[in-house]
Enzyme design. Structure first.
Site, PDB file in Angstrom:
ATOM      1  N   LYS A   1      10.451  -3.620   4.964  1.00 52.99           N
ATOM      2  CA  LYS A   1      11.351  -4.629   4.381  1.00 52.99           C
ATOM      3  C   LYS A   1      11.281  -5.847   5.298  1.00 52.99           C
ATOM      4  O   LYS A   1      11.951  -5.923   6.316  1.00 52.99           O
ATOM      5  CB  LYS A   1      12.787  -4.076   4.323  1.00 52.99           C
ATOM      6  CG  LYS A   1      13.659  -4.665   3.227  1.00 52.99           C
ATOM      7  CD  LYS A   1      13.812  -6.172   3.246  1.00 52.99           C
ATOM      8  CE  LYS A   1      14.874  -6.652   4.187  1.00 52.99           C
ATOM      9  NZ  LYS A   1      14.922  -8.147   4.265  1.00 52.99           N
TER      10      LYS A   1
ATOM     11  N   GLU B   1      14.900  -3.435  18.302  1.00 52.20           N
ATOM     12  CA  GLU B   1      14.454  -4.483  19.217  1.00 52.20           C
ATOM     13  C   GLU B   1      15.270  -5.716  18.867  1.00 52.20           C
ATOM     14  O   GLU B   1      15.104  -6.300  17.790  1.00 52.20           O
ATOM     15  CB  GLU B   1      12.956  -4.742  19.088  1.00 52.20           C
ATOM     16  CG  GLU B   1      12.385  -5.451  20.309  1.00 52.20           C
ATOM     17  CD  GLU B   1      11.978  -6.883  20.037  1.00 52.20           C
ATOM     18  OE1 GLU B   1      12.295  -7.748  20.869  1.00 52.20           O
ATOM     19  OE2 GLU B   1      11.368  -7.144  19.005  1.00 52.20           O
TER      20      GLU B   1
ATOM     21  N   CYS C   1      12.243 -13.504  20.948  1.00 52.68           N
ATOM     22  CA  CYS C   1      13.316 -12.774  21.630  1.00 52.68           C
ATOM     23  C   CYS C   1      13.056 -12.690  23.118  1.00 52.68           C
ATOM     24  O   CYS C   1      13.975 -12.496  23.903  1.00 52.68           O
ATOM     25  CB  CYS C   1      13.545 -11.412  21.017  1.00 52.68           C
ATOM     26  SG  CYS C   1      12.163 -10.328  21.248  1.00 52.68           S
TER      27      CYS C   1
ATOM     28  N   GLU D   1      22.025 -16.098  22.775  1.00 49.17           N
ATOM     29  CA  GLU D   1      20.671 -16.418  22.332  1.00 49.17           C
ATOM     30  C   GLU D   1      20.723 -17.536  21.287  1.00 49.17           C
ATOM     31  O   GLU D   1      21.406 -17.411  20.273  1.00 49.17           O
ATOM     32  CB  GLU D   1      20.041 -15.168  21.717  1.00 49.17           C
ATOM     33  CG  GLU D   1      18.653 -15.405  21.182  1.00 49.17           C
ATOM     34  CD  GLU D   1      17.975 -14.114  20.743  1.00 49.17           C
ATOM     35  OE1 GLU D   1      18.513 -13.437  19.852  1.00 49.17           O
ATOM     36  OE2 GLU D   1      16.910 -13.800  21.287  1.00 49.17           O
TER      37      GLU D   1
HETATM   38  N1  LIG Z   1      14.645  -9.957  18.318  1.00 53.45           N
HETATM   39  C1  LIG Z   1      14.028 -10.794  17.532  1.00 53.45           C
HETATM   40  O1  LIG Z   1      12.789 -10.886  17.545  1.00 53.45           O
HETATM   41  C2  LIG Z   1      14.804 -11.596  16.570  1.00 53.45           C
HETATM   42  C3  LIG Z   1      16.105 -11.996  16.814  1.00 53.45           C
HETATM   43  N2  LIG Z   1      16.758 -12.727  15.902  1.00 53.45           N
HETATM   44  C4  LIG Z   1      18.118 -13.200  16.204  1.00 53.45           C
HETATM   45  O2  LIG Z   1      18.887 -13.052  15.040  1.00 53.45           O
HETATM   46  C5  LIG Z   1      19.464 -14.289  14.662  1.00 53.45           C
HETATM   47  C6  LIG Z   1      19.673 -14.331  13.177  1.00 53.45           C
HETATM   48  O3  LIG Z   1      18.478 -14.156  12.452  1.00 53.45           O
HETATM   49  P1  LIG Z   1      18.521 -13.373  11.070  1.00 53.45           P
HETATM   50  O4  LIG Z   1      17.330 -13.659  10.273  1.00 53.45           O
HETATM   51  O5  LIG Z   1      19.839 -13.624  10.418  1.00 53.45           O
HETATM   52  O6  LIG Z   1      18.425 -11.857  11.624  1.00 53.45           O
HETATM   53  P2  LIG Z   1      18.853 -10.532  10.912  1.00 53.45           P
HETATM   54  O7  LIG Z   1      19.081  -9.520  11.954  1.00 53.45           O
HETATM   55  O8  LIG Z   1      19.922 -10.793   9.931  1.00 53.45           O
HETATM   56  O9  LIG Z   1      17.551 -10.159  10.067  1.00 53.45           O
HETATM   57  C7  LIG Z   1      16.509  -9.308  10.499  1.00 53.45           C
HETATM   58  C8  LIG Z   1      16.125  -8.366   9.349  1.00 53.45           C
HETATM   59  O10 LIG Z   1      17.216  -7.520   9.025  1.00 53.45           O
HETATM   60  C9  LIG Z   1      17.503  -7.594   7.646  1.00 53.45           C
HETATM   61  N3  LIG Z   1      18.927  -7.348   7.445  1.00 53.45           N
HETATM   62  C10 LIG Z   1      19.959  -8.239   7.498  1.00 53.45           C
HETATM   63  N4  LIG Z   1      21.139  -7.630   7.255  1.00 53.45           N
HETATM   64  C11 LIG Z   1      20.858  -6.328   7.043  1.00 53.45           C
HETATM   65  C12 LIG Z   1      21.652  -5.183   6.765  1.00 53.45           C
HETATM   66  N5  LIG Z   1      22.977  -5.274   6.632  1.00 53.45           N
HETATM   67  N6  LIG Z   1      21.036  -3.982   6.632  1.00 53.45           N
HETATM   68  C13 LIG Z   1      19.689  -3.886   6.766  1.00 53.45           C
HETATM   69  N7  LIG Z   1      18.900  -4.927   7.017  1.00 53.45           N
HETATM   70  C14 LIG Z   1      19.459  -6.133   7.170  1.00 53.45           C
HETATM   71  C15 LIG Z   1      17.033  -8.976   7.257  1.00 53.45           C
HETATM   72  O11 LIG Z   1      16.845  -9.088   5.873  1.00 53.45           O
HETATM   73  C16 LIG Z   1      15.755  -9.088   8.058  1.00 53.45           C
HETATM   74  O12 LIG Z   1      14.706  -8.400   7.411  1.00 53.45           O
HETATM   75  C17 LIG Z   1      18.517 -15.305  15.234  1.00 53.45           C
HETATM   76  O13 LIG Z   1      19.133 -16.558  15.387  1.00 53.45           O
HETATM   77  C18 LIG Z   1      18.139 -14.664  16.535  1.00 53.45           C
HETATM   78  O14 LIG Z   1      19.141 -14.924  17.507  1.00 53.45           O
HETATM   79  C19 LIG Z   1      16.187 -13.068  14.717  1.00 53.45           C
HETATM   80  C20 LIG Z   1      14.909 -12.702  14.406  1.00 53.45           C
HETATM   81  C21 LIG Z   1      14.103 -11.982  15.348  1.00 53.45           C
HETATM   82  C1  LIG Z   2       4.272 -11.982  19.802  1.00 52.23           C
HETATM   83  N1  LIG Z   2       5.091 -12.236  20.956  1.00 52.23           N
HETATM   84  C2  LIG Z   2       4.711 -11.325  22.022  1.00 52.23           C
HETATM   85  C3  LIG Z   2       4.900 -13.587  21.390  1.00 52.23           C
HETATM   86  C4  LIG Z   2       6.511 -12.123  20.627  1.00 52.23           C
HETATM   87  C5  LIG Z   2       7.044 -10.750  20.408  1.00 52.23           C
HETATM   88  C6  LIG Z   2       8.388 -10.656  19.759  1.00 52.23           C
HETATM   89  C7  LIG Z   2       9.437 -11.511  20.342  1.00 52.23           C
HETATM   90  O1  LIG Z   2       9.520 -11.581  21.589  1.00 52.23           O
HETATM   91  O2  LIG Z   2      10.170 -12.134  19.578  1.00 52.23           O
END
Ligand SMILES: NC(=O)C1=CN([C@@H]2O[C@H](COP(=O)(O)OP(=O)(O)OC[C@H]3O[C@@H](n4cnc5c(N)ncnc54)[C@H](O)[C@@H]3O)[C@@H](O)[C@H]2O)C=CC1
Ligand SMILES: C[N+](C)(C)CCCC(=O)O
Ligand code: NA
Length: 419
Positions: free
Chosen positions: A185, A260, A295, A394
């Site tokens: 998803k 993660e 992240c 963040e």
């Molecule tokens: N660790 C990382 O790589 C990431 C961190 N983030 C953080 O999250 C913040 C918000 O980004 P969003 O896109 O809103 O992240 P999000 O956590 O809402 O979305 C990530 C995934 O989870 C899904 N999702 C959302 N609500 C859900 C639920 N209740 N049950 C199951 N799946 C669900 C979304 O559709 C998406 O596929 C960003 O500003 C950033 O701080 C966002 C993206 C990547």
């Molecule tokens: C692909 N990479 C290594 C640059 C990022 C990995 C995921 C993340 O840190 O958000």
């Protein structure tokens, strides 16, 4: 040169090896963050589609063409996918940039990474065969004992928008290598390339149901996947609050999860550095690559007081030269953030920092020359203290906050000052 006119394929959900219209027939618009224009749409799965995909996954595991494969056989599929990704690299990279706003250079690098990741797990799948059934010596003639390594079953993979295809593949490739049946998803904010992965799986003849791809909204498609009783494990990358919800849903069924989540990583610069320019370059890379939407972004610069002013001068000089433009421009260094929501969020972090008393040393606004698109200037914030939101939370945007230190102990304490 990028071909801006790459058509956006109109896909359905990829379930059981074929394209399938969502039961409720809903679709979600695709927005190009560089132009704010709607450039297509993706299918929106709901609980009904999740049920169908889980059924297809369970059938795949029960069928010989997937459930009884050796690691070496699965490695062939993984290598075939890798080859197709490279064959289609230029189109996939362009689609990734159109959908997510990342520079074409970065999208192309992501596609190489995607192929490399499939190759890596192909190696591991092959290596699995000799370890699948390992005898354990109990010093007894009455028992024969083994450690059996077998696939977990059906796994749900919920992924973010910052590396849309790459973060998906970090989960899909190991799941397939292990012989699980996976349901992906992707994020509703950037799903195009994940749907194209469906087309690749179709083309290489991946057994049906080994991988299904359900695009859709988090609560409507991700939620039912996370809480589905016949999904054996969830792997999630995204925000902390969503990770917590997924863990809560999984806990009801005592289902294993891998999460993660976010970060607030430090980069520490000491005064014995030989070359300030190199340190400046890596500092900027750490926070402005992928427009800070990483992240592991180094969003807190911790610099020794004695060189702070010289170092900030260097950073400023370089930052002013960062080319902000449409991500498909050849020499673009900083594209827009992914969505209107993320744009508002990043600007709010900056205005909160200002009202808490921090100084916006550079940036903080939308670039004057770009009237459309979710662009934010590369931003450097000083006069930060450790109780401020900008130090703790963040941002997931091109925003660096800076603190100075005198001693190494102080630097370490600041570096570790993060939840
Ligand atoms: N660790 C990382 O790589 C990431 C961190 N983030 C953080 O999250 C913040 C918000 O980004 P969003 O896109 O809103 O992240 P999000 O956590 O809402 O979305 C990530 C995934 O989870 C899904 N999702 C959302 N609500 C859900 C639920 N209740 N049950 C199951 N799946 C669900 C979304 O559709 C998406 O596929 C960003 O500003 C950033 O701080 C966002 C993206 C990547
Ligand atoms: C692909 N990479 C290594 C640059 C990022 C990995 C995921 C993340 O840190 O958000
Ligand atoms: Na998009």
């Amino acid at each position: 040169m990028a071909n801006r006119n790459v058509p956006i394929p109109r896909r359905q959900l990829y379930i059981g090896g074929e394209w399938r219209e969502p039961v409720k027939k809903n679709r979600i618009p695709i927005i190009n963050p560089a132009t704010e224009e709607i450039i297509g749409d993706i299918p929106a799965a709901t609980a009904e589609d999740v049920d169908i995909a889980v059924e297809a996954a369970r059938k795949a595991i029960a069928r010989d063409d997937w459930g009884s494969t050796t690691g070496a056989q699965r490695a062939k599929y993984l290598r075939a996918i890798a080859a197709k990704v490279l064959e289609k690299k230029s189109v996939l990279a362009t689609l990734e940039s159109l959908d997510s706003g990342k520079t074409l250079f970065e999208s192309a690098a992501d596609m190489d990474d995607v192929a490399g990741c499939f190759e890596y797990y192909a190696d591991l799948a092959e290596a699995l065969d000799s370890r699948r059934k390992t005898p354990v010596n109990l010093n007894s003639d009455s028992f024969k004992t083994y450690v059996l390594r077998e696939p977990l079953g059906v796994v749900g993979l919920i992924t973010p928008w910052n590396y849309p295809l790459l973060m998906a593949i970090w989960k899909v490739a190991p799941a397939l290598a292990a012989g699980c049946a996976a349901i992906l998803k992707p994020s509703e904010l950037a799903s195009i390339t994940c749907l194209e992965l469906g087309e690749i799986c179709r083309e290489i003849g991946l057994p049906s149901g080994a991988l299904s791809i359900l695009t859709g909204l988090g609560p409507e498609a991700g939620g039912p996947l996370a809480s589905h009783p016949h999904v054996d494990k969830i792997s999630f990358t995204g925000s902390g609050p969503t990770g917590s919800k997924i863990m809560t849903a999984a806990a009801q069924l005592v289902k294993p999860v891998s999460l993660e989540l976010g970060g607030k990583s430090p980069i520490v610069v000491f005064d014995d550095i030989d070359n300030l320019d190199i340190a400046a370059e890596w500092t900027l890379f750490g926070i402005f690559a992928n427009t800070g939407q990483v992240c592991s972004a180094t969003s807190r610069l911790i610099v020794q007081e004695s060189i702070a002013s010289a170092f900030l001068d260097r950073l400023l000089k370089w930052t002013k030269n960062i080319k902000i433009s449409d991500p498909l421009d050849e020499d673009c260094k900083l594209g827009p953030v992914v969505s209107a929501g993320q744009y508002e969020k990043v600007l709010k972090f900056i205005s909160n920092a200002k009202s808490e008393g921090a100084t916006i040393l550079y940036g903080g606004e939308r670039p004057q020359h770009l009237k459309k698109g979710y662009y934010v200037q590369p931003t450097i914030i000083t006069d930060v203290n450790t109780s401020m939101e900008i130090w703790k939370e963040e941002v997931f945007g091109p925003v660096l906050c800076v603190k100075t230190f005198k001693t190494e102990e102080e630097a370490i304490e600041l570096a570790n000052d993060t939840k």
